[in-house]
Each structure stands twice: as structure tokens, then as C-alpha cells.
Scaffold this motif. Structure first.
Motif, short mmCIF file in Angstrom:
data_model
loop_
_atom_site.label_atom_id
_atom_site.label_comp_id
_atom_site.label_asym_id
_atom_site.label_seq_id
_atom_site.Cartn_x
_atom_site.Cartn_y
_atom_site.Cartn_z
N THR A 15 -10.01 -3.84 28.72
CA THR A 15 -9.62 -2.69 28.04
C THR A 15 -8.16 -2.21 28.26
OG1 THR A 15 -11.71 -1.59 28.39
CG2 THR A 15 -10.33 -0.22 27.34
N ASN B 36 -6.33 -5.17 26.26
CA ASN B 36 -6.21 -4.59 24.94
C ASN B 36 -5.32 -3.78 24.46
OD1 ASN B 36 -8.30 -6.24 24.28
ND2 ASN B 36 -10.01 -4.71 24.09
N TRP C 61 -2.29 -4.31 22.06
CA TRP C 61 -1.90 -3.25 20.80
C TRP C 61 -0.77 -2.48 21.02
CZ3 TRP C 61 -3.77 -2.47 16.37
CH2 TRP C 61 -3.61 -1.32 16.07
N ILE D 38 2.57 -2.71 18.10
CA ILE D 38 3.26 -1.26 17.61
C ILE D 38 4.60 -1.52 17.89
CG2 ILE D 38 3.43 0.95 17.52
CD1 ILE D 38 0.39 1.34 18.10
N ILE E 184 6.02 -4.07 15.49
CA ILE E 184 6.37 -3.76 14.10
C ILE E 184 7.28 -2.83 13.60
CG2 ILE E 184 4.99 -2.49 12.27
CD1 ILE E 184 2.46 -3.92 13.61
N CYS E 185 7.49 -1.74 14.93
CA CYS E 185 8.47 -0.69 14.50
C CYS E 185 9.93 -1.39 14.69
CB CYS E 185 8.25 0.47 15.79
SG CYS E 185 6.89 1.14 15.67
N PRO F 257 12.79 -4.80 10.48
CA PRO F 257 13.92 -4.31 9.58
C PRO F 257 13.34 -3.59 8.42
CG PRO F 257 13.68 -6.56 9.14
CD PRO F 257 12.68 -6.03 10.13
N SER F 258 14.14 -2.45 8.05
CA SER F 258 13.62 -1.63 6.80
C SER F 258 13.62 -2.52 5.75
CB SER F 258 14.34 -0.39 6.75
OG SER F 258 15.59 -0.82 6.43
N ARG F 259 13.34 -2.33 4.53
CA ARG F 259 13.09 -3.08 3.48
C ARG F 259 14.49 -3.60 3.16
NH1 ARG F 259 10.46 -0.06 -1.26
NH2 ARG F 259 10.34 -1.49 -2.92
N ALA F 260 14.50 -4.97 3.14
CA ALA F 260 15.70 -5.53 2.63
C ALA F 260 15.89 -5.59 1.14
CB ALA F 260 15.54 -7.07 3.31
N SER G 74 12.38 -6.72 -7.74
CA SER G 74 10.95 -7.05 -7.12
C SER G 74 10.02 -7.70 -8.39
CB SER G 74 9.93 -5.67 -7.29
OG SER G 74 9.86 -5.13 -8.52
N LEU G 75 9.04 -8.38 -7.92
CA LEU G 75 8.04 -9.25 -8.74
C LEU G 75 7.83 -8.49 -10.05
CD1 LEU G 75 7.01 -12.20 -9.27
CD2 LEU G 75 5.01 -11.21 -7.91
N GLU G 76 7.51 -7.26 -9.90
CA GLU G 76 7.04 -6.27 -10.93
C GLU G 76 8.24 -6.40 -12.13
OE1 GLU G 76 5.82 -2.44 -9.90
OE2 GLU G 76 5.81 -1.79 -11.91
N ASN H 270 -4.22 -5.32 -10.58
CA ASN H 270 -3.10 -5.74 -9.90
C ASN H 270 -2.10 -6.52 -10.87
OD1 ASN H 270 -4.36 -4.48 -7.77
ND2 ASN H 270 -4.16 -6.19 -6.28
N VAL I 86 0.72 -8.66 -8.88
CA VAL I 86 1.69 -8.04 -7.95
C VAL I 86 1.04 -7.40 -7.05
CG1 VAL I 86 3.51 -8.14 -9.61
CG2 VAL I 86 1.70 -6.38 -9.84
N ARG J 292 12.76 6.74 5.51
CA ARG J 292 13.25 6.07 4.33
C ARG J 292 12.09 6.02 3.42
NH1 ARG J 292 15.19 3.16 8.86
NH2 ARG J 292 13.21 1.76 8.88
N SER K 282 10.52 3.52 2.27
CA SER K 282 9.58 2.45 2.68
C SER K 282 8.95 2.60 4.00
CB SER K 282 10.48 1.04 2.40
OG SER K 282 11.37 0.98 3.61
N TYR L 228 1.18 5.17 10.54
CA TYR L 228 2.36 4.42 10.10
C TYR L 228 2.22 3.56 8.95
CZ TYR L 228 6.62 1.61 11.22
OH TYR L 228 7.85 0.96 11.21
N ARG M 137 6.88 -0.81 4.47
CA ARG M 137 7.26 -2.00 3.62
C ARG M 137 8.49 -2.67 3.93
NH1 ARG M 137 5.17 -2.02 -2.67
NH2 ARG M 137 5.38 -4.09 -2.68
N PRO M 138 8.49 -3.47 5.33
CA PRO M 138 9.80 -3.99 5.68
C PRO M 138 10.20 -5.04 4.71
CG PRO M 138 7.85 -4.89 6.70
CD PRO M 138 7.17 -3.73 5.85
N LEU M 139 9.58 -5.59 3.91
CA LEU M 139 9.94 -6.52 2.85
C LEU M 139 9.43 -6.17 1.52
CD1 LEU M 139 9.72 -9.79 4.55
CD2 LEU M 139 12.00 -8.52 4.27
N GLU M 140 9.97 -6.71 0.36
CA GLU M 140 9.19 -6.14 -0.90
C GLU M 140 7.76 -6.91 -0.78
OE1 GLU M 140 10.51 -4.28 -3.39
OE2 GLU M 140 8.67 -4.66 -4.49
#
Lengths: 181, 640
Positions: free
Chosen positions: A5, A8, A12, A16, A19-20, A23-26, A31-33, A150, B50, B412, B414, B460, B463-466
């Protein structure tokens, strides 16, 4: 059992933390959309017959983008292309105040609440209007982008198209999610 | 010892598969997300997927709750043929098949066919049966192609949702008929899917009105059991939906459905012959959405539901009617109040047998509810507070108060961190109150209290990347007064905590290749009160699901969806579920594969293989459970 345990918990926790640390959204381009939407726009230019209007430069087809522009560079790839013998010119308008005459107008989602003002501004100008308003019922523009599952799809208001003197090819009508007659 | 070795090997296998997937994708560069803006045809654009861009999913980003939206496309590409199978795709939802048509679906533990801590709805109409506070999943179905989305909330439903929303909420939402015009015909067959077909015809009546009618049937083969399973599943249903955009502000929707479902059952009656279990029902529902203004929206809905359940040991006739009103009112930008009132009436008539009876045989109950919730931007676009409570009056325990407080921090656009503390109760079911085993002292009791939960959650979302979405939630559920069965009757003598986490990642590696990975861990720490007559044994009898050893602690799912060409799709999924020691169910790892071919516009042929990697495996056990077999089926979907 206890030891497992704890292990684990360590796995875990490190996950976390990992992930933290991401980097924030580059800023990685459009975007694809919006690439898809830009590509649709180009196809719309090909498949909609725009009326001849006197107050436009011959040889130039102006595509206006009104509101918060999410296309980035994607839309610029249409600029300079030749469609029906005319060169496409892309213009961006932050707000209605900046608007100039154009044959095709893309109205971004940010302008959802300003539709009435936009219609007033357009008056009886013959413009192919394109919006991206979800769940709006019968679209208030000639073509409206929607999310179908989608995928990106669109609906057509044919009544408005006729009023605006636009001829929409059967090819486009065929792939539209809904055609309002 | 042997079992744990096997588990270890399976875990290694999962890891290896994950590494293989990761290795394959490492070579892909982000540049391949780019499309040729001026060189892509309409047909190609129509087919491009998408990752989670739906408006609903975007609005989820700042929600202070563990919410997941399963889209129509997710369901289509999974090859799922029933709602419980589709729910296997949702992170944190625990789905096991007991028999061909019998399912145990739960969230955050307590999984059994009688799982009683979920609120399950179809288009906002509750479908759990107050008889046992659980859902007869075999009787719940729609044309899967016409599902718009399935919204799943893990954890207490906050103040808004109705009774029973303790461990989670599942709302199955069908498409507006404006989006289902034309004919849809589906037909297929396979090794376990003996045959299935669905037909739907939708049309625009005028600019504002549209209607759609459907019919659907399927016959599903028996599972595996030595000596024969006798658990085939047969279902027939038909229905209609009508949408009317009455004005730019008003939208009216009407639904109607009828169905008949038969389950073969391997439970033998006293004469030792196998008896079927039948569900027959019809329901009608209406809903009026009014948008007075963007800042003032109202919903008024009502439903009537008639269900008949007929088994050797018990019969149930039930009529339920309900009405709900809800208003979202924006006081000023960044401050919204949501309130609602609801009333539900349910009346039943039980056919008793020598083996099981209800006293009284007939019972009617009223449920009144009121909720109010305040959504306030403490700091615009940065910190949002949600405060609310539901007040409900039921005939079993009187007034119940279920408050919650939630906070979302979005440093932010994201990134969202959120946390919540909420209280929820599971009111006693008719069974716990009124059941009798004739000729014995075993019976329900009026002393039964509600089960209580205080849940703490931290989540938490980033969205670190698109192309990447990550969503992680951890929770601690503190339960009190959980139901136990003490020698002759139910009591509330179990308490303690259940804790765990759910993690989900979606990655669009290329324009034509997407991955989804999810991991769920659930740990139990419950203890029976010292006065509990039979101790641990009593807990077991109340259902092994309540014990540490009654829940699969780990679940992992990995899916890959590739568009091989504009017309060819390949979907692969791997699912791992930990063992359930109390039920002697070993861990299992299975694979699903789907190959879809769009022959031409509107015509799709798909081939789906499910539950591969072993011939058959149990997912839950009871005296009547059967094992899930590997299977393959083919399907033709035609739209025109």
C-alpha cells in the motif's frame, strides 16, 4: 500488505508530482479544430456562388473574421489563393466598429450576443455569413459550425442564403448536418 | 499464492502493453497534427475527429466536481452494444457482468447487481427502482447511435440532483431530433450477439419542429457456466421523440418509449425448472426549456413511468410520476443562483411468493425536494465558489439535508484545481423496510436509517499541450450508518472510509490517432459497530461488496483509436480489473478490437471482437452468475 500500500502511495504521489511539473499549455500553433474550420471556410468559398456586387474590387474576394480570432496562422493559408478567379484577402475585425465591407464574414463565438447589431450593420448587403454558435436552433447566419459528436460539422440556413443571393452547390448541401429550407 | 503470481504476471502484461503503445507513439511528432488547409476535401473534413471539444466538455473545465462526458463518437468507436458496456469507457465507473443481461454498475465501490448508491437518469428521468434503490440495467436501453452523450459525475451529486446521488450520477442524454433526421438502420450478428437490429426515422416537420421514431431489438446468447447458463437476454423496444423550437426562447421536447425485456435465469424455481425474468414498461416524458435571457434560464419537466417486473420469486408493478422545475438566474456576471423544486410520486403492487414477500404488498410514497445553489466568482476567472444544499422529504426518514461546498481555482485557462466537501444520504429502500421471508423471522425494519456520507474531494485538470488532457481526482468518503444485515433484519451498523483516486489522460498523438488511458484505485476501510451481532459475517451477508475484499482495488483501461484512412478505422482497447478476493473472482485482462469501414457515405460496416485474451472469465459471482466469453460480431449501419 501494508508495504504494498505504501509503495502504491509513493507511485501515486510521484505521478502527481510529475504531472504538476508539466509545462502549461504551449503555444503550438492553431488547434486542430480551427485548422478544420479554416479548411471548411476555404471549401465554402469554392462551393458557394457569391453574387456579383458593384461595390467590390474586381478580382478580390474579402473574407472578414469578426471577434476573437482563434484561427491563428491557419486562416492566413487561404489568403492569396485564387477562388473563382478572385484573390482571397483575409481581414480581421476585433469589433463591429472596425468592420469593413466583405463578401464573406466569419463571426466568432465571442460575438454570440452581438448578432442583432451585426445583422443591422449588414443590412441588405449580400454576404455569406458563417458563425460558430452551438445549439442555436435555426441558424441566424447562412452557415453555422456545430460540433457533431467529436467532429466539426455545419448547418445551412437556405432561406437566408436565397435572400442573400447566394447559390449553394448540392455538394455542400449534401454534407451539411442540417439544411433549413 | 498461485493467484497472486498470476496477478503479478497480468500486471506485468499490462505494463508491457502500455510500454508498447507508448513506444509506438514516441515516434510521432506534433507537426503531424497539421492539416492541409486548402487541400482537404469536404468529405475528409467530415471524417476528422477532434479530441473533446464539445461545448459541454469545455464547460467541464472549470467545474468543481469529478465529471466526465462520454460522447456518441466514443461509444461508436468502442463497439459497445449496451449502455453498461459503454459505461466501461468512463474512468472510475466499475462495471461487471453477472449474466448475459445482468450487470453490476457502481462508482467508488459497493458494486453489485443491487448497487444502490447511484442516481441513473435517461434524459433527466430517474430510472433506479425504489424497490431496492438499484437499477435494472437489462431494461435500460436506447438506440446507441442516437445518444448525444453520457454525463457521469463521480461523488455526491452536489445539491442539484435528486435522491440516491451518493456515489455518483449517470445521465444518458439522447440527441435532439433535429440532429437525427433521415433513416438509420442497424443490423448485425455474432457469436454472443445472436442478432440485433435497430431502425430509426427522423424528419424535420418544419423549421422548428422535428420528430423521430425508432424500433430496436436484440437477442443475446448465454454466458458460460458448466452445465449450461440459461441466461440469454432478449429485448424489444420502440419509441418516439418530438422537438419543437416554439420560439427563439422556448424549446419543447416530448418522449415516449415502450419495451419488453426477457432474461433467461439459471435460478431454478421450486419445481427445479428454469424460469424467465421479464420486464415490461412504458414511459412518457416532457420537458420545456425556456431561455428568458442568457442570464435567466428555466427548465420544467415531467414524466410518467410504468414498469413491470416479473420473476419466479417476486413480481413488481410500479407507477412513478414526477415533476421538476429548475431556474438558473444570473444576478450579475460571475454570480449565478440555481434553484429548483421537485415532486415524485411512486406506487407499487408486489406479487409475493413463498420465498420472498413484502409487507405491505402495496405502498405509495411521496418525495418532495428543494434545492438552492449559489455559484460565485470570488475572483473573476480565477476562483469560483459553489455553495448549495438540497432539502428533501421522503416517507421513510423524513427530512434530509444534503449540503455541499466547492471551490475551483483556475490559475491559467488550461489548469483547474478544485476541491469539495459534500454530504449525501442514501434513503432506505422499500426492500430494507418491508421485505419478509415467509415462515421465518427475517424481515425488514422501520428502524432503518439513511446511510450517510461525507465526501472530501480534490481534483486537478490540465491541458499541458493542445493535444493532451489530464484529469485526476482523489477522494475520501466517510460513511456512517451503512446498512448491515443482522441475523433477522437490516440495521445501520457499518461505518468507516473508502478512499481512492481516478486518473484519466487523453492524447491526440496525430490528427488520425488518439489514445485514452484511465486508472482507478479504490480502498476500503470499513468496520462494523461492536454491537453488530454477527460481526464481519454480518457484513458479508449484507453483501460482500461492503468489505475490503469485495471490491476490485485497481482498474486500468487503455484505448487507441486510429483512422487508417478516410474510410477505415481501427480501435483497440485493453482493460484490466483487479481480483475480488471475497467473491473468488480472479483479476482479468481483456482486449477489444474494432475495425470500421465506411464503404461510402452513410454506409458503415464494422467488425468487433470483445473480451479477447481468454475464453471465458467471471466478473462477479453469485449463485447464479455466469462467465463472460470472448466474442465477435459484425454490424452494418446505414443512414440515408
Amino acid at each position: 500488505m501494508k508495504r504494498i500500500t505504501n509503495r502504491n502511495a509513493v507511485v501515486w504521489l510521484s505521478l502527481i508530482l510529475a504531472i504538476c511539473a508539466l509545462p502549461s499549455r504551449a503555444d503550438g500553433g492553431p488547434s486542430l479544430e480551427y485548422q478544420i474550420k479554416a479548411s471548411y471556410l476555404y471549401n465554402f468559398l469554392l462551393f458557394v456562388n457569391l453574387p456579383e456586387a458593384a461595390d467590390f474590387n474586381d478580382g478580390v474576394l474579402t473574407l472578414g473574421v469578426l471577434g476573437t480570432d482563434q484561427f491563428g496562422t491557419a486562416i492566413d493559408k487561404i489568403a492569396g489563393k485564387t477562388v473563382h478567379g478572385k484573390i482571397v484577402d483575409v481581414r480581421r475585425f476585433q469589433s463591429i466598429a472596425e468592420m469593413e465591407p466583405c463578401q464573406v464574414l466569419f463571426i466568432a463565438a465571442s460575438e454570440r450576443d452581438n448578432v442583432n447589431e451585426i445583422r443591422q450593420w449588414l443590412g441588405d448587403r449580400r454576404v455569406l455569413t458563417i458563425s460558430e454558435f452551438e445549439d442555436s436552433g435555426m441558424p441566424e447566419t447562412v452557415i453555422n459550425f456545430i460540433h457533431a459528436d467529436n467532429k466539426i460539422s455545419f448547418e445551412i440556413n437556405r432561406t437566408l442564403a436565397r435572400k442573400s443571393g447566394l447559390r449553394i452547390s448540392s455538394e455542400l448541401l449534401r454534407v451539411a448536418a442540417v439544411v433549413y429550407e | 499464492m498461485k493467484i497472486s503470481n498470476k496477478n503479478h504476471r497480468r500486471r506485468c502484461a499490462v505494463l508491457q502493453m502500455i510500454l508498447v503503445f507508448a513506444g509506438m507513439s514516441a515516434n510521432l511528432s506534433a507537426a503531424e497534427l497539421d492539416i492541409d488547409i486548402t487541400g482537404t476535401s469536404l468529405d475528409e473534413l467530415m471524417g476528422m475527429t477532434v479530441t473533446s471539444v464539445s461545448k459541454k466538455e469545455q464547460s467541464v473545465q472549470r467545474t468543481a466536481a469529478a465529471i466526465f462526458v462520454l460522447t456518441n463518437e466514443d461509444i461508436r468507436r468502442s463497439g459497445a452494444t449496451s449502455i453498461p458496456e459503454a459505461l466501461r469507457l468512463v474512468p472510475g465507473v466499475q462495471v461487471s457482468k453477472l449474466q448475459s443481461g445482468q450487470w453490476a454498475v457502481s462508482i467508488r465501490g459497493f458494486q453489485s447487481r443491487a448497487a444502490n448508491k447511484l442516481l441513473v437518469m435517461m434524459d433527466g428521468r430517474p430510472v433506479y427502482d425504489p424497490l431496492f434503490a438499484g437499477v435494472f440495467w437489462e431494461a435500460q436501453d436506447v438506440v446507441l447511435e442516437d445518444i448525444d452523450r453520457i454525463e457521469v459525475v463521480r461523488g455526491p451529486g452536489g445539491a442539484i440532483w435528486g435522491a440516491n446521488a451518493v456515489n455518483g450520477i449517470i445521465n444518458i442524454i439522447t440527441k435532439d431530433t433535429r440532429k437525427t433526421t433521415g433513416v438509420l438502420a442497424v443490423v448485425g450478428t455474432g457469436t454472443e450477439e445472436a442478432g440485433f437490429a435497430a431502425y430509426r426515422q427522423g424528419m424535420l416537420l418544419d423549421d422548428n419542429k422535428s420528430v423521430s421514431v425508432y424500433g430496436k431489438f436484440f437477442d443475446r446468447d448465454e454466458g458460460y457456466r458448466t452445465g449450461g447458463a440459461h441466461d440469454d437476454w432478449r429485448s424489444r423496444r420502440a419509441g418516439i421523440r418530438f422537438d419543437n423550437q416554439v420560439s427563439s426562447q422556448d424549446h419543447l421536447t416530448l418522449w415516449g418509449n415502450v419495451y419488453h425485456v426477457v432474461l433467461g435465469d439459471n435460478l431454478q424455481d421450486s419445481s427445479l425448472s428454469f424460469t424467465d425474468l421479464e420486464h415490461t414498461g412504458m414511459n412518457v416524458q416532457w420537458r420545456w426549456d425556456r431561455v428568458v435571457h442568457e442570464s435567466n434560464r428555466m427548465v420544467l419537466q415531467g414524466y410518467y413511468d410504468h414498469t413491470e417486473f416479473d420473476a419466479a420469486v417476486l413480481g413488481e408493478l410500479r407507477d412513478t410520476a414526477g415533476i421538476d422545475i429548475q431556474q438558473n438566474y444570473q444576478l450579475r456576471p460571475g454570480h449565478e443562483v440555481i434553484w429548483g423544486v421537485g415532486y415524485r410520486f411512486t406506487t407499487d403492487d408486489i406479487r409475493n411468493s413463498a420465498g420472498l414477500a413484502f409487507d405491505p404488498e402495496k405502498r405509495s410514497d411521496d418525495l418532495y425536494s428543494l434545492f438552492v445553489q449559489d455559484d460565485l466568482e470570488l475572483i473573476d476567472d480565477l476562483l469560483k465558489l459553489t455553495l448549495g444544499s438540497k432539502f428533501e422529504h421522503n416517507d421513510y426518514t423524513g427530512i434530509e439535508v444534503q449540503p455541499n461546498i466547492r471551490l475551483a481555482w483556475t490559475p491559467r485557462p488550461s489548469v483547474t484545481w478544485w476541491t469539495s466537501v459534500s454530504r449525501a444520504v442514501r434513503t432506505p429502500s422499500r426492500l430494507e423496510h418491508d421485505f419478509v421471508v415467509p415462515g421465518t423471522l427475517v424481515r425488514g425494519t422501520d428502524d432503518m436509517d439513511s446511510e450517510e456520507l461525507v465526501a472530501y474531494e480534490i481534483g486537478y485538470r490540465v491541458r499541458p499541450l493542445e493535444s493532451v488532457i489530464l484529469d485526476i481526482t482523489t477522494f475520501v468518503n466517510i460513511y456512517d450508518k451503512l446498512a448491515t444485515f443482522e441475523s433477522t433484519e437490516f440495521h445501520n451498523k457499518l461505518s468507516g472510509k473508502v478512499y481512492g483516486a481516478e486518473a484519466m489522460a487523453k492524447w491526440q498523438a496525430r490528427r488520425d490517432w488518439r489514445f485514452a488511458l484511465s486508472y482507478t484505485v479504490t480502498q476500503f476501510d470499513l468496520e462494523a459497530e461492536s454491537g453488530s451481532g454477527a460481526g464481519q459475517d454480518a457484513i458479508r451477508r449484507a453483501g460482500a461488496v461492503n468489505t475490503e475484499d469485495g471490491t476490485p482495488h485497481h482498474q486500468v483501461s487503455l484505448r487507441s483509436s486510429v483512422d487508417l484512412s478516410a474510410r477505415l478505422e481501427l480501435d483497440c482497447g485493453l482493460r484490466y480489473t483487479d481480483n475480488i478476493p471475497a467473491l473468488n473472482v480472479p483479476a482479468y485482462l481483456v482486449a477489444d478490437i474494432r475495425l470500421g469501414w465506411r464503404v461510402r457515405d452513410g454506409l458503415e460496416i464494422s467488425l468487433v471482437a470483445q473480451n479477447l485474451l481468454d475464453n471465458h472469465h467471471p466478473e462477479q459471482t453469485s449463485t447464479t452468475a455466469t462467465e463472460v466469453q470472448d466474442s465477435i460480431y459484425g454490424k452494418v449501419t446505414w443512414r440515408f
